[in-house]
Design a protein around this motif. Structure first.
Motif, PDB file in Angstrom:
ATOM      1  N   LYS A  72       0.763  -1.190  -0.006  1.00 16.82           N
ATOM      2  CA  LYS A  72      -0.086   0.002   0.081  1.00 16.82           C
ATOM      3  C   LYS A  72       0.844   1.244  -0.015  1.00 16.82           C
ATOM      4  O   LYS A  72       1.319   1.580   1.089  1.00 16.82           O
ATOM      5  N   LYS A  73       1.170   1.858  -1.197  1.00 15.94           N
ATOM      6  CA  LYS A  73       2.075   2.758  -1.390  1.00 15.94           C
ATOM      7  C   LYS A  73       1.850   4.010  -0.742  1.00 15.94           C
ATOM      8  O   LYS A  73       2.486   4.823  -0.253  1.00 15.94           O
ATOM      9  N   ASP A  74       0.326   4.304  -0.600  1.00 15.55           N
ATOM     10  CA  ASP A  74      -0.090   5.804   0.039  1.00 15.55           C
ATOM     11  C   ASP A  74       0.150   5.680   1.453  1.00 15.55           C
ATOM     12  O   ASP A  74       0.209   6.683   2.001  1.00 15.55           O
ATOM     13  N   GLU A  75      -0.121   4.298   2.052  1.00 15.87           N
ATOM     14  CA  GLU A  75       0.008   4.270   3.473  1.00 15.87           C
ATOM     15  C   GLU A  75       1.392   3.941   3.985  1.00 15.87           C
ATOM     16  O   GLU A  75       2.113   4.037   5.040  1.00 15.87           O
ATOM     17  N   GLY A  76       2.352   3.608   2.769  1.00 12.73           N
ATOM     18  CA  GLY A  76       3.799   3.261   3.098  1.00 12.73           C
ATOM     19  C   GLY A  76       3.996   1.802   3.640  1.00 12.73           C
ATOM     20  O   GLY A  76       4.644   1.669   4.746  1.00 12.73           O
ATOM     21  N   THR A  77       3.297   0.857   3.444  1.00 16.69           N
ATOM     22  CA  THR A  77       3.393  -0.413   4.077  1.00 16.69           C
ATOM     23  C   THR A  77       3.566  -1.695   3.166  1.00 16.69           C
ATOM     24  O   THR A  77       3.122  -1.339   1.911  1.00 16.69           O
ATOM     25  N   ILE A  78       4.211  -2.773   3.644  1.00 18.37           N
ATOM     26  CA  ILE A  78       4.572  -3.857   2.836  1.00 18.37           C
ATOM     27  C   ILE A  78       3.916  -4.983   3.916  1.00 18.37           C
ATOM     28  O   ILE A  78       4.528  -4.944   5.094  1.00 18.37           O
ATOM     29  N   LYS A  79       3.104  -5.987   3.441  1.00 20.46           N
ATOM     30  CA  LYS A  79       2.621  -7.018   4.414  1.00 20.46           C
ATOM     31  C   LYS A  79       2.679  -8.422   3.512  1.00 20.46           C
ATOM     32  O   LYS A  79       2.312  -8.344   2.413  1.00 20.46           O
ATOM     33  N   GLU A  80       3.394  -9.352   4.114  1.00 17.80           N
ATOM     34  CA  GLU A  80       3.341 -10.590   3.508  1.00 17.80           C
ATOM     35  C   GLU A  80       1.854 -11.185   3.302  1.00 17.80           C
ATOM     36  O   GLU A  80       1.207 -11.335   4.241  1.00 17.80           O
ATOM     37  N   HIS A  81       1.592 -11.806   2.076  1.00 15.52           N
ATOM     38  CA  HIS A  81       0.402 -12.229   1.879  1.00 15.52           C
ATOM     39  C   HIS A  81       0.419 -13.886   1.572  1.00 15.52           C
ATOM     40  O   HIS A  81      -0.678 -14.490   2.521  1.00 15.52           O
ATOM     41  N   SER A  82       1.322 -14.419   1.116  1.00 19.96           N
ATOM     42  CA  SER A  82       1.328 -15.948   1.062  1.00 19.96           C
ATOM     43  C   SER A  82       2.555 -16.268   0.671  1.00 19.96           C
ATOM     44  O   SER A  82       3.677 -15.562   0.089  1.00 19.96           O
ATOM     45  N   ARG A  83       3.031 -17.580   0.591  1.00 21.91           N
ATOM     46  CA  ARG A  83       4.268 -18.338   0.720  1.00 21.91           C
ATOM     47  C   ARG A  83       4.318 -19.419  -0.047  1.00 21.91           C
ATOM     48  O   ARG A  83       3.342 -20.372   0.189  1.00 21.91           O
ATOM     49  N   SER A  84       5.201 -19.890  -0.952  1.00 18.40           N
ATOM     50  CA  SER A  84       5.091 -21.317  -1.533  1.00 18.40           C
ATOM     51  C   SER A  84       6.399 -21.709  -1.770  1.00 18.40           C
ATOM     52  O   SER A  84       7.499 -20.827  -1.845  1.00 18.40           O
ATOM     53  N   GLY A  85       6.574 -22.990  -1.705  1.00 21.20           N
ATOM     54  CA  GLY A  85       8.142 -23.561  -2.231  1.00 21.20           C
ATOM     55  C   GLY A  85       8.363 -23.267  -3.580  1.00 21.20           C
ATOM     56  O   GLY A  85       7.400 -23.031  -4.561  1.00 21.20           O
ATOM     57  N   GLY A  86       9.677 -22.943  -4.050  1.00 25.86           N
ATOM     58  CA  GLY A  86       9.902 -22.663  -5.355  1.00 25.86           C
ATOM     59  C   GLY A  86      10.255 -23.975  -6.169  1.00 25.86           C
ATOM     60  O   GLY A  86      10.532 -23.514  -7.250  1.00 25.86           O
ATOM     61  N   ASN A  87      10.286 -24.990  -5.876  1.00 23.55           N
ATOM     62  CA  ASN A  87      10.458 -26.254  -6.252  1.00 23.55           C
ATOM     63  C   ASN A  87      11.873 -26.249  -6.995  1.00 23.55           C
ATOM     64  O   ASN A  87      12.343 -26.556  -8.159  1.00 23.55           O
ATOM     65  N   GLY A  88      12.936 -25.870  -6.306  1.00 25.94           N
ATOM     66  CA  GLY A  88      14.287 -25.938  -6.661  1.00 25.94           C
ATOM     67  C   GLY A  88      15.129 -25.027  -5.735  1.00 25.94           C
ATOM     68  O   GLY A  88      14.689 -24.217  -4.940  1.00 25.94           O
ATOM     69  N   ASP A  89      16.411 -25.068  -6.296  1.00 26.67           N
ATOM     70  CA  ASP A  89      17.480 -24.255  -5.589  1.00 26.67           C
ATOM     71  C   ASP A  89      17.845 -22.911  -6.365  1.00 26.67           C
ATOM     72  O   ASP A  89      17.837 -22.973  -7.564  1.00 26.67           O
ATOM     73  N   HIS A  90      17.514 -21.705  -5.689  1.00 25.88           N
ATOM     74  CA  HIS A  90      18.116 -20.383  -6.045  1.00 25.88           C
ATOM     75  C   HIS A  90      17.106 -20.026  -7.222  1.00 25.88           C
ATOM     76  O   HIS A  90      17.769 -19.943  -8.400  1.00 25.88           O
ATOM     77  N   PRO A  91      15.799 -19.662  -6.779  1.00 23.87           N
ATOM     78  CA  PRO A  91      15.131 -18.838  -7.615  1.00 23.87           C
ATOM     79  C   PRO A  91      15.837 -17.586  -7.918  1.00 23.87           C
ATOM     80  O   PRO A  91      15.954 -16.670  -7.253  1.00 23.87           O
ATOM     81  N   ALA A  92      16.051 -17.422  -9.182  1.00 24.10           N
ATOM     82  CA  ALA A  92      16.917 -16.340  -9.589  1.00 24.10           C
ATOM     83  C   ALA A  92      16.112 -15.198 -10.470  1.00 24.10           C
ATOM     84  O   ALA A  92      16.389 -14.158 -10.595  1.00 24.10           O
ATOM     85  N   TYR A  93      14.839 -15.623 -10.765  1.00 19.03           N
ATOM     86  CA  TYR A  93      13.925 -14.456 -11.476  1.00 19.03           C
ATOM     87  C   TYR A  93      12.737 -14.845 -11.780  1.00 19.03           C
ATOM     88  O   TYR A  93      12.171 -16.094 -11.750  1.00 19.03           O
ATOM     89  N   VAL A  94      11.773 -14.036 -11.415  1.00 21.48           N
ATOM     90  CA  VAL A  94      10.288 -14.364 -11.271  1.00 21.48           C
ATOM     91  C   VAL A  94       9.490 -13.466 -11.948  1.00 21.48           C
ATOM     92  O   VAL A  94       9.916 -12.081 -12.358  1.00 21.48           O
TER      93      VAL A  94
END
Length: 349
Positions: A72-94
């Motif tokens: 929320k850029k107007d409020e100046g906040t970042i909040k974690e929403h969800s999390r998942s395994g990446g199916n491997g080592d070292h995710p370099a790009y999303v």
């Protein structure tokens, strides 16, 4: 005064605020940190959802994770929403596709390309596909196996270009927008030992630019309506007199399509080229990155500024552009091992 918002990713540890939210004053060229979030190891590369209200970070670690955040850029906040395994080592790009329904990632050490569904509430859902790359290259130290380093959507298509540093190839995958399955359309062989890392499409011409990390080059490719790709030009990213170690990192094209930029780690510079009517590159100029190890940079929407993430010197640098060329270092901000800079808002917002 126009204030834009941007995010930075880093190689910070889980206990540090590795993802940060910034404001950027487009008149003064000034960055200001307004929020940060911890809880993820090495949150390196970021991708912003088309809604501009959510983004995803890859945790570039063994058994790396993918984490989505509400911003929320107007409020100046970042909040974690969800999390998942990446199916491997070292995710370099999303990458989140233009529809906002699919999350694609590549695992540098895992050697695979993955697709995950994004649910209606922007939660990272189930994995719908994974493609394993195989092969190697002539550089025994860096090309011992497949190492996909980026997954970038082709303009106006459900087609994704995966640059594989380990196999010296660029793979083009069609994404089924209903099932989230990938199908290989073409494998483009690059120069042996070049180590394709990232690429950038020209905003108007049927041309794209592939950056070779290992040999510090950019190769210019043209393509036609039948997706026939031709090698047009290959240029060095370094001054002729430079003979020390260097690895190239990022490549981008200006909004007006007149200038191409790339970053050099070792020479620690941003090189800029003029782009001619055929899409070819000429007249290189070299500007200090303002620090050490410029792993990533972003052009500020509007075309007046460029922000560099210098990993090794723990700094974000603001460079003023004049006629598209980096001309003046305006600001330096210390922040731990920044490796990615992504804008949330555009100039017209």
């Amino acid at each position: 005064m126009v204030i834009l918002h941007l995010l930075s990713g880093s190689y910070a540890s889980r206990d540090e605020e590795g993802v940060k939210l910034w404001q950027f004053d487009t008149d003064a060229g000034e960055l200001k940190e307004i929020a940060g979030v911890s809880g993820i190891e090495r949150p390196s590369f970021l991708t912003v959802h088309p809604s501009r209200e959510m983004f995803v970070s890859g945790s570039e670690d063994f058994n790396g994770e993918l984490v989505s955040y509400e911003v929320k850029k107007d409020e100046g906040t970042i909040k974690e929403h969800s999390r998942s395994g990446g199916n491997g080592d070292h995710p370099a790009y999303v990458t989140i596709d233009r529809s906002g329904k699919w999350l694609l990632s590549v695992n540098y050490s895992g050697g695979n390309v993955n697709v995950f569904r994004l649910e209606n509430d922007n939660t990272i859902g189930g994995q719908t596909d994974s493609v394993q790359h195989e092969g190697s290259g002539p550089n025994k130290e860096r090309q011992d196996a497949a190492h996909p380093h980026s997954v970038i959507q082709v303009p106006e298509k459900d087609l994704f270009a995966v640059s594989d540093l380990g196999t010296d190839a660029i793979y083009f995958y069609q994404l089924d927008a209903e099932t989230g399955k990938l199908s290989l359309q073409q494998a483009l062989a690059a120069e042996g030992g070049s180590g394709p890392r990232h690429l950038a499409y020209h905003p108007e011409k049927p041309v794209f630019y592939s950056l070779g990390e290992l040999d510090s080059t950019v190769t210019v490719y043209s393509f036609d309506q039948d997706n026939e790709i031709s090698n047009v030009q290959r240029v060095s990213l370094l001054p002729k007199a430079y003979d020390r170690e260097n690895t190239a990192a990022e490549v981008a094209v200006s909004e007006d399509g007149k200038i191409l930029y790339a970053s050099n780690r070792g020479h620690d510079s941003i090189v800029s080229f003029e782009i001619d009517a055929a899409g070819k590159l000429h007249s290189p100029e070299f500007t200090s990155s303002g620090g050490s190890g410029p792993r990533h940079f972003s052009l500020v929407p509007g075309g007046d500024w460029l922000i560099v993430a210098n990993e090794k010197s723990d700094s974000l640098i603001v460079l003023k552009l004049e006629n598209g060329r980096p001309a003046e270092l305006v600001q330096e901000i210390q922040t731990d091992s920044p490796v990615c800079v992504k804008f949330i808002t555009r100039k017209d917002k």
